[in-house]
Design a protein around this motif. Structure first.
Motif, PDB file in Angstrom:
ATOM      1  N   ARG A  12       0.420  67.563 -20.750  1.00 24.23           N
ATOM      2  CA  ARG A  12       1.158  65.534 -21.430  1.00 24.23           C
ATOM      3  C   ARG A  12       2.805  65.615 -21.441  1.00 24.23           C
ATOM      4  NH1 ARG A  12      -2.790  62.338 -23.837  1.00 24.23           N
ATOM      5  NH2 ARG A  12      -4.697  62.396 -23.420  1.00 24.23           N
ATOM      6  N   ASP A  13       2.735  67.128 -21.316  1.00 23.73           N
ATOM      7  CA  ASP A  13       3.943  67.423 -21.636  1.00 23.73           C
ATOM      8  C   ASP A  13       4.667  66.917 -20.746  1.00 23.73           C
ATOM      9  OD1 ASP A  13       3.758  69.366 -23.900  1.00 23.73           O
ATOM     10  OD2 ASP A  13       3.530  71.081 -22.481  1.00 23.73           O
ATOM     11  N   ALA A  14       4.050  66.351 -19.205  1.00 20.79           N
ATOM     12  CA  ALA A  14       4.689  66.246 -17.799  1.00 20.79           C
ATOM     13  C   ALA A  14       4.999  64.534 -18.095  1.00 20.79           C
ATOM     14  CB  ALA A  14       3.842  66.403 -17.024  1.00 20.79           C
ATOM     15  N   TYR A  15       4.344  63.894 -19.145  1.00 22.76           N
ATOM     16  CA  TYR A  15       4.749  62.533 -19.546  1.00 22.76           C
ATOM     17  C   TYR A  15       5.983  62.091 -19.989  1.00 22.76           C
ATOM     18  CZ  TYR A  15      -0.249  61.669 -20.179  1.00 22.76           C
ATOM     19  OH  TYR A  15      -1.558  61.557 -19.796  1.00 22.76           O
ATOM     20  N   ASP A  16       6.394  61.155 -19.033  1.00 19.47           N
ATOM     21  CA  ASP A  16       8.340  60.404 -19.313  1.00 19.47           C
ATOM     22  C   ASP A  16       8.101  59.624 -20.418  1.00 19.47           C
ATOM     23  OD1 ASP A  16      10.892  61.049 -18.559  1.00 19.47           O
ATOM     24  OD2 ASP A  16      10.946  59.101 -17.612  1.00 19.47           O
ATOM     25  N   SER A  17       7.133  58.486 -19.429  1.00 13.37           N
ATOM     26  CA  SER A  17       7.512  57.584 -21.100  1.00 13.37           C
ATOM     27  C   SER A  17       5.991  56.201 -20.825  1.00 13.37           C
ATOM     28  CB  SER A  17       8.443  56.621 -20.335  1.00 13.37           C
ATOM     29  OG  SER A  17       8.113  55.121 -21.056  1.00 13.37           O
ATOM     30  N   SER A  18       6.241  55.365 -21.579  1.00 13.50           N
ATOM     31  CA  SER A  18       4.603  54.469 -21.709  1.00 13.50           C
ATOM     32  C   SER A  18       5.023  53.285 -20.979  1.00 13.50           C
ATOM     33  CB  SER A  18       4.103  54.844 -23.460  1.00 13.50           C
ATOM     34  OG  SER A  18       3.612  55.787 -23.536  1.00 13.50           O
ATOM     35  N   PHE A  19       4.532  52.938 -20.327  1.00 14.73           N
ATOM     36  CA  PHE A  19       4.283  51.836 -19.281  1.00 14.73           C
ATOM     37  C   PHE A  19       3.975  50.038 -20.587  1.00 14.73           C
ATOM     38  CE2 PHE A  19       4.066  53.715 -15.140  1.00 14.73           C
ATOM     39  CZ  PHE A  19       6.280  54.190 -15.673  1.00 14.73           C
ATOM     40  N   GLY A  20       2.817  51.050 -21.132  1.00 12.73           N
ATOM     41  CA  GLY A  20       1.788  49.443 -21.512  1.00 12.73           C
ATOM     42  C   GLY A  20       1.090  50.160 -21.974  1.00 12.73           C
ATOM     43  N   VAL A  21       0.329  49.174 -22.854  1.00 13.22           N
ATOM     44  CA  VAL A  21      -1.147  49.791 -23.736  1.00 13.22           C
ATOM     45  C   VAL A  21      -2.098  47.947 -23.335  1.00 13.22           C
ATOM     46  CG1 VAL A  21      -0.175  48.874 -26.092  1.00 13.22           C
ATOM     47  CG2 VAL A  21      -2.467  49.868 -25.871  1.00 13.22           C
ATOM     48  N   ALA A  22      -2.762  48.284 -23.365  1.00 10.80           N
ATOM     49  CA  ALA A  22      -4.152  47.333 -23.152  1.00 10.80           C
ATOM     50  C   ALA A  22      -5.699  47.420 -23.597  1.00 10.80           C
ATOM     51  CB  ALA A  22      -4.210  46.798 -21.576  1.00 10.80           C
ATOM     52  N   VAL A  23      -5.993  46.970 -23.856  1.00  7.18           N
ATOM     53  CA  VAL A  23      -7.862  46.434 -24.654  1.00  7.18           C
ATOM     54  C   VAL A  23      -8.427  46.208 -24.689  1.00  7.18           C
ATOM     55  CG1 VAL A  23      -8.546  45.609 -26.546  1.00  7.18           C
ATOM     56  CG2 VAL A  23      -5.867  46.312 -27.399  1.00  7.18           C
ATOM     57  N   SER A  24      -9.538  46.581 -24.039  1.00  9.39           N
ATOM     58  CA  SER A  24     -10.925  46.693 -23.054  1.00  9.39           C
ATOM     59  C   SER A  24     -11.699  45.342 -23.778  1.00  9.39           C
ATOM     60  CB  SER A  24     -11.836  47.491 -23.710  1.00  9.39           C
ATOM     61  OG  SER A  24     -12.477  47.553 -24.972  1.00  9.39           O
ATOM     62  N   PRO A  25     -11.950  44.309 -23.174  1.00  8.95           N
ATOM     63  CA  PRO A  25     -12.729  43.293 -23.524  1.00  8.95           C
ATOM     64  C   PRO A  25     -13.507  43.034 -24.283  1.00  8.95           C
ATOM     65  CG  PRO A  25     -12.784  43.385 -21.311  1.00  8.95           C
ATOM     66  CD  PRO A  25     -12.791  44.853 -22.031  1.00  8.95           C
ATOM     67  N   GLY A  26     -14.418  44.716 -25.007  1.00 11.82           N
ATOM     68  CA  GLY A  26     -15.511  44.057 -26.182  1.00 11.82           C
ATOM     69  C   GLY A  26     -14.258  44.648 -27.641  1.00 11.82           C
ATOM     70  N   ASN A  27     -13.296  45.269 -27.061  1.00  9.64           N
ATOM     71  CA  ASN A  27     -11.955  46.001 -27.949  1.00  9.64           C
ATOM     72  C   ASN A  27     -12.584  47.501 -28.856  1.00  9.64           C
ATOM     73  OD1 ASN A  27     -10.968  42.724 -29.817  1.00  9.64           O
ATOM     74  ND2 ASN A  27     -11.440  43.545 -27.883  1.00  9.64           N
ATOM     75  N   LEU A  28     -13.014  47.680 -27.652  1.00  8.42           N
ATOM     76  CA  LEU A  28     -14.239  49.566 -28.153  1.00  8.42           C
ATOM     77  C   LEU A  28     -12.883  50.560 -27.883  1.00  8.42           C
ATOM     78  CD1 LEU A  28     -17.808  48.780 -27.872  1.00  8.42           C
ATOM     79  CD2 LEU A  28     -16.217  48.352 -30.548  1.00  8.42           C
ATOM     80  N   VAL A  29     -12.308  50.361 -26.558  1.00  5.58           N
ATOM     81  CA  VAL A  29     -11.841  51.161 -25.694  1.00  5.58           C
ATOM     82  C   VAL A  29     -10.283  50.801 -25.632  1.00  5.58           C
ATOM     83  CG1 VAL A  29     -11.295  52.594 -23.670  1.00  5.58           C
ATOM     84  CG2 VAL A  29     -13.508  52.184 -25.143  1.00  5.58           C
ATOM     85  N   ILE A  30      -9.043  51.263 -25.494  1.00  3.09           N
ATOM     86  CA  ILE A  30      -7.601  51.072 -25.549  1.00  3.09           C
ATOM     87  C   ILE A  30      -7.112  52.406 -24.157  1.00  3.09           C
ATOM     88  CG2 ILE A  30      -6.794  50.541 -27.704  1.00  3.09           C
ATOM     89  CD1 ILE A  30      -5.515  52.703 -28.196  1.00  3.09           C
ATOM     90  N   ALA A  31      -6.512  51.741 -23.590  1.00  5.31           N
ATOM     91  CA  ALA A  31      -5.981  52.349 -22.132  1.00  5.31           C
ATOM     92  C   ALA A  31      -4.104  52.186 -22.531  1.00  5.31           C
ATOM     93  CB  ALA A  31      -5.982  51.278 -21.007  1.00  5.31           C
ATOM     94  N   SER A  32      -3.677  53.521 -22.384  1.00  3.05           N
ATOM     95  CA  SER A  32      -2.124  53.929 -21.527  1.00  3.05           C
ATOM     96  C   SER A  32      -2.009  54.167 -20.749  1.00  3.05           C
ATOM     97  CB  SER A  32      -1.917  54.267 -23.545  1.00  3.05           C
ATOM     98  OG  SER A  32      -0.027  54.794 -23.293  1.00  3.05           O
ATOM     99  N   VAL A  33      -0.995  53.094 -20.337  1.00  2.41           N
ATOM    100  CA  VAL A  33       0.066  53.755 -18.583  1.00  2.41           C
ATOM    101  C   VAL A  33       1.203  54.455 -19.358  1.00  2.41           C
ATOM    102  CG1 VAL A  33       0.607  53.153 -16.760  1.00  2.41           C
ATOM    103  CG2 VAL A  33      -1.205  52.115 -18.143  1.00  2.41           C
ATOM    104  N   HIS A  34       1.223  55.471 -18.543  1.00  5.12           N
ATOM    105  CA  HIS A  34       2.377  56.895 -18.757  1.00  5.12           C
ATOM    106  C   HIS A  34       2.918  56.985 -17.003  1.00  5.12           C
ATOM    107  CE1 HIS A  34       0.750  57.679 -22.677  1.00  5.12           C
ATOM    108  NE2 HIS A  34      -0.070  57.407 -22.337  1.00  5.12           N
ATOM    109  N   CYS A  35       3.810  57.277 -17.422  1.00 11.24           N
ATOM    110  CA  CYS A  35       5.131  57.748 -16.050  1.00 11.24           C
ATOM    111  C   CYS A  35       5.108  58.956 -16.034  1.00 11.24           C
ATOM    112  CB  CYS A  35       5.917  56.882 -15.744  1.00 11.24           C
ATOM    113  SG  CYS A  35       7.367  56.916 -16.751  1.00 11.24           S
TER     114      CYS A  35
END
Length: 488
Positions: A88-111
């Motif tokens: 995770r130290d290689a992460y530079d920034s977060s592009f965005g975040v999204a919620v799953s259809p059932g609202n039980l999981v979130i996904a975060s995109v990193h560069c």
């Protein structure tokens, strides 16, 4: 309507909009991040907000009485291969975040920070990463009395409160799918229940039964699980089609996950006295198989009743002319008639009354056609023995040493499928080449009403290719070698 605004300063503003009066009320401003906010996503009907930023942080907030309160941590979903994941130290920034259809999981995109990646291996192939986190165990509204107390001791890794929160949020998620406008995309819900199933199947079973008692019995009950399931089987005709679709998916993907769809088909074939080796099942799965088969038989009966009612009330359907492009036209009536004959013990009297009457009208309008079809390979006869498949009666296939050729039938019209590309359901593994009518998915109960069928018979087919038994989006059936990364 809730509105969240992320700013370049890292702050978040929350506004409440009254749609009727078109007035905005600012609920507050929060210093959420150190750098620009790059993603915001609401979940659980506006009770939970997730934010990410260029500072590489992912934060969650719960809205309590018009004020945001931060959540300290998330539960990360297990990764497929930890050894190949960069730090995770290689992460530079977060592009965005999204919620799953059932609202039980979130996904975060990193560069990635290129300087922190291995230039020989990681730097050449890695562009971005996606992290998944569980959010179904967050405390939103505890309105459920925990029915899981006797199972908690068997799950030492979870606290009783967290199990209650999970149960509350899962049932909330299931209830959202009762809206017909919401597509049935249940991967996060099934993944959640399946993860709990690995630790304790009793917790999942009690949770599903709790949802059944709330949704199907119309009021919370304290009946024993066996009583709830038995009442459910007796009330299938009064349940909306959308709930039956939900029930079928839960049965196949969660409660009967140990059986693949082909094994369930063999069990159904044994019930219909069709040849096939039936897999061995334990007593725990027997009741869920009974519910699944009963629910699918109910949905098939609705389609059969709807089709015959449309023919009965519309004289134009008595002619054997093809339907207009995009318009629904009852097909497979000969096969449906044979299915009614084979299921006299299970179908309702209303359908028994409609089918003979339509059959007599068809006889007077034209010569009676046999339900025997032709094999698409050798043109031999294929009699109707099961709504799922047929067997070729060729002389080469009926000898003692040769296995009969098995042909798939359309899940909608029950006709033998052609060799052309077919629609395929990834849940029940059925195939479709004629799409069902749109009203079939909106039925509130099983009542072949003449007037409603007459109004709906001229409507277009379903705007999307949906499975008549699972309600999910169908895919195109392709040969295995076309789907392989290294085709032959």
């Amino acid at each position: 309507m809730l509105l969240a605004i992320g700013k370049c300063s890292g702050s978040i503003e929350i506004w409440l909009c009254d749609i009727s009066s078109k007035e905005f009320d600012k609920l507050g401003s929060y210093d959420a991040h150190y750098y620009a906010v790059t993603g915001l996503a609401w979940a659980f009907g506006g009770r939970f907000l997730c934010s990410c930023s260029q500072d590489k942080l992912l934060r969650g907030w719960i809205l309590h009485e018009r004020r945001l309160e931060e959540i300290t941590k998330f539960s990360e979903m297990p990764r497929s291969n930890e050894s190949t994941c960069p730090s995770r130290d290689a992460y530079d920034s977060s592009f965005g975040v999204a919620v799953s259809p059932g609202n039980l999981v979130i996904a975060s995109v990193h560069c990635f920070d290129v300087d922190k990646l291995n230039r020989m291996y990681e730097g050449r192939v890695l562009r971005a990463a996606i992290d998944y986190f569980w959010i179904g165990g967050l405390q939103m509204d505890v309105w459920l009395k925990s029915p899981f107390s006797r199972c908690i001791e068997e799950l030492p890794s979870f606290l009783e409160k967290e199990l209650t929160y999970w149960g509350t949020n899962i049932i909330w998620s299931l209830n959202q799918y009762q809206c017909l406008e919401k597509a049935l995309v249940l991967w996060d819900l099934c993944a959640t229940l399946f993860a709990f199933m690995d630790n304790n199947s009793k917790y999942v079973e009690q949770l599903v039964i709790k949802w059944l008692s709330l949704s199907f019995m119309e009021s919370p009950t304290n009946l024993p699980p066996e009583e709830v399931l038995s009442r459910l089987i007796s009330r299938l005709s009064d349940i909306p089609s959308r709930l039956l679709h939900l029930l079928n998916i839960l049965c196949r993907r969660v409660m009967l996950a140990k059986l693949d769809p082909d094994q369930i088909t063999k069990i159904n074939s044994k019930v219909q006295n069709v040849e096939g080796v039936c897999p061995v099942i334990d007593g725990q799965m027997t009741k869920w198989i009974e519910i699944l088969l009963g629910s699918e038989r109910e949905l098939r009966e609705r389609h059969v009743g709807f089709s015959f009612s449309a023919v009965k009330t519309t004289k134009s359907h008595l002619k054997s002319t093809p339907s207009k492009s995009g318009r629904w036209h009852p097909s497979g009536l000969k096969q449906m008639e044979q299915w009614v004959v084979l299921n006299q013990e299970h179908i309702r009297d209303q359908l028994k009354f409609i089918v003979p009457k339509v059959t007599r009208e068809k006889r007077s309008a034209s010569k009676r056609c046999s339900a025997v079809e032709s094999c698409s390979y050798c043109s031999a006869a294929v009699p109707f023995e099961s709504p799922e498949f047929g067997f070729c009666q060729s002389k080469d296939c009926t000898s003692d040493n040769v296995k009969r050729r098995k042909l798939l039938r359309c899940a909608v019209c029950m006709e033998v499928c052609p060799n052309s590309p077919l629609w395929f359901c990834v849940c029940c593994h059925r195939v479709v080449f004629r799409l069902p009518p749109e009203p079939l998915f909106r039925m509130s109960s099983c009542c072949p009403d003449s007037e409603s069928s007459n109004r709906s018979s001229s409507q277009a087919v379903s705007s999307k290719p949906l499975c008549p038994f699972c309600g999910i989006l169908l895919q195109r059936k392709q040969p295995d070698f076309l789907l392989s990364p290294a085709p032959v």
